[in-house]
Design an enzyme around this catalytic site. Structure first.
Site: not given
Length: 319
Positions: A18, A20-21, A23-24, A43, A138, A142
């Site tokens: 992730g 390119t987001g 936070l990533g 990808r 989420k 977990r």
């Protein structure tokens, strides 16, 4: 872009999913700044997207591994090159981590998995079905991680500072009010906001730290934990003006949430602002428990050397 990250024999190699987001990207930068060998799973289509490709080019010391969460073969091969996996996919893709958990178990070499949570603790946020399964998904990840015995750290950073604070927690606004302000509940319940860059720095600090292994890392740094009444007071001091305050009760807020056409007819993010406000500033799910009693650890206590942006400093940028 380099074919592989710079060698480093003292810090764990990290695969970030992730990247390119928002936070990533910050996670990848923080990983590189901390001298971790850093890989990014992307990808093949990413390279044909100009904006995403530019982000990858900025991360010149990271290695791009072409793969997908839905291609087990490429995923397992990517995992075999690293010791730590950090996933930062967006909220709509949370359950896409299921094949990742399976691949981690199959690869058998991962020493730490940090799944995509980065918000309120999903096991402590109980708001029925009004969140459209946002937190239960989420928690589902977990449970899979726990059941498979995968070494992990869950990061509960609460709210990103770029969310809600730019409007002073006023749904629908893009800047803080200067005349009147809506306060939800009694205004005394505290919420927590952390800048994405700081979340990344705290997260990367955990990857080789035994104190955070199989724990929840909570972020509650001083200067970032305030009630709505306190936020309004800080803003009033900065603009030199008192605001008219309109209080909305818990019952009225719940009515607004239930009657909202946007909430009922569209998926996240839709009208989730009010749901998140209800969870944090009315029910207090960010601050209603003690970190140690919950079996967690607090980031600013573990890593006092890390500097971070406080809410008052951030509000200065909105003047």
């Amino acid at each position: 872009m380099a074919d592989s990250p710079k060698p480093n024999n003292t810090k764990s190699s990290i695969l970030i999913i992730g990247v390119t987001g928002r936070l990533g990207f910050e996670l990848a930068k923080a990983s590189l700044e901390a001298s971790h060998p850093t890989f990014c799973l992307v990808r093949s289509s990413t390279f044909s997207d100009a904006a995403k490709s530019r982000k990858l080019q900025i991360l010149t010391d990271s290695g791009a591994i072409v793969g997908s969460l839905h291609d087990e073969g490429s995923l397992v091969e990517a995992l075999k090159q690293v010791k730590v996996v950090i996933c930062a996919v967006n909220s709509r893709q949370i359950l896409d981590q299921k094949p990742l958990v399976s691949a981690i178990k199959k690869a058998g070499c991962i020493q730490r998995f940090i799944p995509s949570e980065f918000g309120l603790d999903p096991d402590k946020t109980h708001i029925s079905e009004m969140d459209q399964g946002f937190y239960s998904r989420k928690s589902e990840i977990r449970r899979l991680v726990d059941a498979d015995g995968i070494p992990h750290t869950y990061v509960s950073c609460n709210f990103f500072m770029s969310y809600l604070i730019p409007s002073l927690v006023q749904p629908g606004l893009k800047s803080p009010p200067r005349d009147k302000v809506t306060i939800f509940g009694d205004g005394n319940v505290k919420g927590i906001f952390i800048k994405e860059r700081d979340v990344a720095a705290f997260t990367i600090s955990t990857v080789d730290d035994p104190h955070t292994l199989n724990k929840v890392l909570y972020l509650r740094p001083p200067g970032n934990v305030y009630s709505m009444n306190e936020l309004v007071e800080i803003w009033e001091q900065k603009i030199g003006k008192k605001l008219e305050k309109i209080y909305v009760s818990e019952e009225e807020l719940l009515t607004r949430i239930k009657e909202s056409v946007v909430f009922l007819e569209t998926p996240y993010p839709g009208n989730m602002e009010m749901v998140f406000i209800y969870a944090a500033f009315v029910k207090g799910f960010q601050t209603c428990f003690e970190v140690e009693a919950a079996g967690g650890v607090e980031g600013s206590v573990l890593y006092p050397e890390l500097r971070y942006t406080t809410i008052t400093t951030y509000l200065d940028t909105l003047l």
